[in-house]
Design an enzyme around this catalytic site. Structure first.
Site, PDB file in Angstrom:
ATOM      1  N   LYS A  12       0.945  -1.215  -0.032  1.00 29.10           N
ATOM      2  CA  LYS A  12      -0.012   0.020  -0.050  1.00 29.10           C
ATOM      3  C   LYS A  12       0.959   1.510   0.129  1.00 29.10           C
ATOM      4  CE  LYS A  12       0.792   1.211   4.422  1.00 29.10           C
ATOM      5  NZ  LYS A  12       1.396   2.645   5.066  1.00 29.10           N
ATOM      6  N   PRO A  95      10.139  -4.724   0.960  1.00 23.41           N
ATOM      7  CA  PRO A  95      11.133  -4.456   1.780  1.00 23.41           C
ATOM      8  C   PRO A  95      10.686  -4.575   3.221  1.00 23.41           C
ATOM      9  CG  PRO A  95      10.541  -2.467   0.779  1.00 23.41           C
ATOM     10  CD  PRO A  95       9.753  -3.572   0.004  1.00 23.41           C
ATOM     11  N   MET A  96      11.463  -5.025   4.085  1.00 27.37           N
ATOM     12  CA  MET A  96      11.071  -4.770   5.688  1.00 27.37           C
ATOM     13  C   MET A  96      11.340  -3.083   6.105  1.00 27.37           C
ATOM     14  SD  MET A  96      10.534  -7.926   6.905  1.00 27.37           S
ATOM     15  CE  MET A  96      10.568  -7.869   8.569  1.00 27.37           C
ATOM     16  N   GLY A  98       9.521  -0.562   5.245  1.00 33.75           N
ATOM     17  CA  GLY A  98       9.686   0.376   4.081  1.00 33.75           C
ATOM     18  C   GLY A  98       8.068   1.366   4.087  1.00 33.75           C
ATOM     19  N   GLY A  99       7.578   0.804   4.859  1.00 32.71           N
ATOM     20  CA  GLY A  99       6.235   1.754   5.078  1.00 32.71           C
ATOM     21  C   GLY A  99       5.372   1.415   3.981  1.00 32.71           C
ATOM     22  N   GLY A 101       3.509  -1.412   4.165  1.00 30.23           N
ATOM     23  CA  GLY A 101       2.719  -2.377   4.817  1.00 30.23           C
ATOM     24  C   GLY A 101       2.775  -3.808   4.775  1.00 30.23           C
ATOM     25  N   GLY A 102       4.117  -4.230   4.523  1.00 28.95           N
ATOM     26  CA  GLY A 102       4.256  -5.733   4.319  1.00 28.95           C
ATOM     27  C   GLY A 102       3.949  -6.717   5.425  1.00 28.95           C
ATOM     28  N   SER A 104       1.674  -5.917   8.011  1.00 21.97           N
ATOM     29  CA  SER A 104       0.340  -5.805   8.079  1.00 21.97           C
ATOM     30  C   SER A 104      -0.403  -6.472   6.863  1.00 21.97           C
ATOM     31  CB  SER A 104      -0.112  -4.440   8.182  1.00 21.97           C
ATOM     32  OG  SER A 104       0.597  -3.611   9.333  1.00 21.97           O
ATOM     33  N   ASP A 137      -2.541  -0.744  11.045  1.00 25.75           N
ATOM     34  CA  ASP A 137      -2.622  -0.864   9.407  1.00 25.75           C
ATOM     35  C   ASP A 137      -3.438  -2.320   8.832  1.00 25.75           C
ATOM     36  OD1 ASP A 137      -1.585   1.722   9.107  1.00 25.75           O
ATOM     37  OD2 ASP A 137       0.077   0.915   8.168  1.00 25.75           O
TER      38      ASP A 137
END
Length: 285
Positions: A12, A95-96, A98-99, A101-102, A104, A137
């Site tokens: 996202k 990516p971990m 990264g913002g 949403g991985g 969530s 999220d």
């Protein structure tokens, strides 16, 4: 169901982010717009009658009880008293930190997917309420529709921003969300606006200046690419993104990214790829 099913766990973007107030309890009130992308991780599910939750590729050094994917599966299993089990795998592309949403998104895909294939019968709204305990999220990904969020992120209105093409890049740095929100220079009094007004205006992110001031990796990458496109921060980062009308334009700019920077090209999706695949009704119609 005995065969393995592969489900999308989409990324996202926060297309804009404005901080309108800091409450007495320390929480920040905001206005933000979430949109899904047609790029993300994949979650594999193999439902069985064992009653056990098995992670096929657990993260080394992380206890399974701390793994969001495992926690999501156990949460649904316990909440519904389901006697079935599942083998769950993940193919990571996001990516971990990264913002985008991985974690969530992974948790939400497990909740939605297992509810569907275990036939536990919860509505998306019930799943969203359940998922909130896993992360702020998670409900966005469970509900499955691009959304305008207000308050501390709990007030959601489904909306349909333009589905543009994006180049998303991850600077080589980890950013502390807590530190960004504690920074004295963070704007905290941006005037509230109606969604219709926001959708007609140019979008920005109140966190971006603080992040660029403190993390040269973000500042330098945005500056380096400015001759090709205007990149902006998603959430508190670290990922940055630029918007394009066509895939060809996105590819042309992507070709200029530094070789040591992870990135991808994706198209905005107002309905989650997961919900499209499972043909789920999203909120509200």
């Amino acid at each position: 169901m005995t065969k393995k099913i592969i489900l999308p766990s989409p990324a996202k973007l926060n297309l804009f982010l404005y901080i309108t107030n800091k409450r007495a309890d320390g929480y920040h009130e905001l206005q933000t717009l979430f949109q899904f992308l047609d790029f993300g991780d994949d979650i594999s599910l193999e439902v069985n009658e064992s009653g056990e939750i098995e992670l096929l590729n657990a993260i080394e050094g992380v206890a399974k009880e701390q793994n969001l994917i495992y926690r999501a599966a156990k949460l649904l299993q316990n909440h519904t008293a389901c006697s079935k089990g599942a083998k769950i795998g993940v193919t990571k592309r996001l990516p971990m930190g990264g913002g985008v949403g991985g974690g969530s998104s992974n948790a939400a895909t497990v909740l939605v997917g297992l509810n569907h294939f275990w036939q536990t019968g919860l509505s998306l709204e019930q799943l969203a309420e359940l998922g909130l305990s896993l992360g702020a999220d998670v409900p966005i990904f469970v509900r499955g529709f691009a959304a305008f969020a207000e308050g501390v992120g709990e007030k959601l209105v489904a909306c349909q921003p333009r589905e543009s093409w994006y180049v998303v890049l991850k600077p080589n740095v980890s950013i502390s969300t807590a530190a960004v929100f504690q920074d004295p220079n963070l704007p905290r009094n941006t005037p509230k606006r109606t969604l219709s007004r926001l959708l007609s205006e140019e979008w920005t992110n109140d966190c971006e200046k603080v992040v660029r001031d403190h993390y040269f990796e973000v500042e330098d990458l945005i500056a380096e690419l400015l001759q090709y496109a205007t990149f902006r921060l998603t959430g508190t980062g670290a990922c940055i993104f630029a918007e394009f009308e066509s895939e060809a334009e996105a590819k042309a700019v992507f070709a200029h990214k530094p070789h040591n920077i992870f990135g991808f090209i994706a198209k905005g999706q107002n309905r989650s790829p997961l919900h499209q695949m499972l043909n789920l009704t999203t909120f509200p119609q």
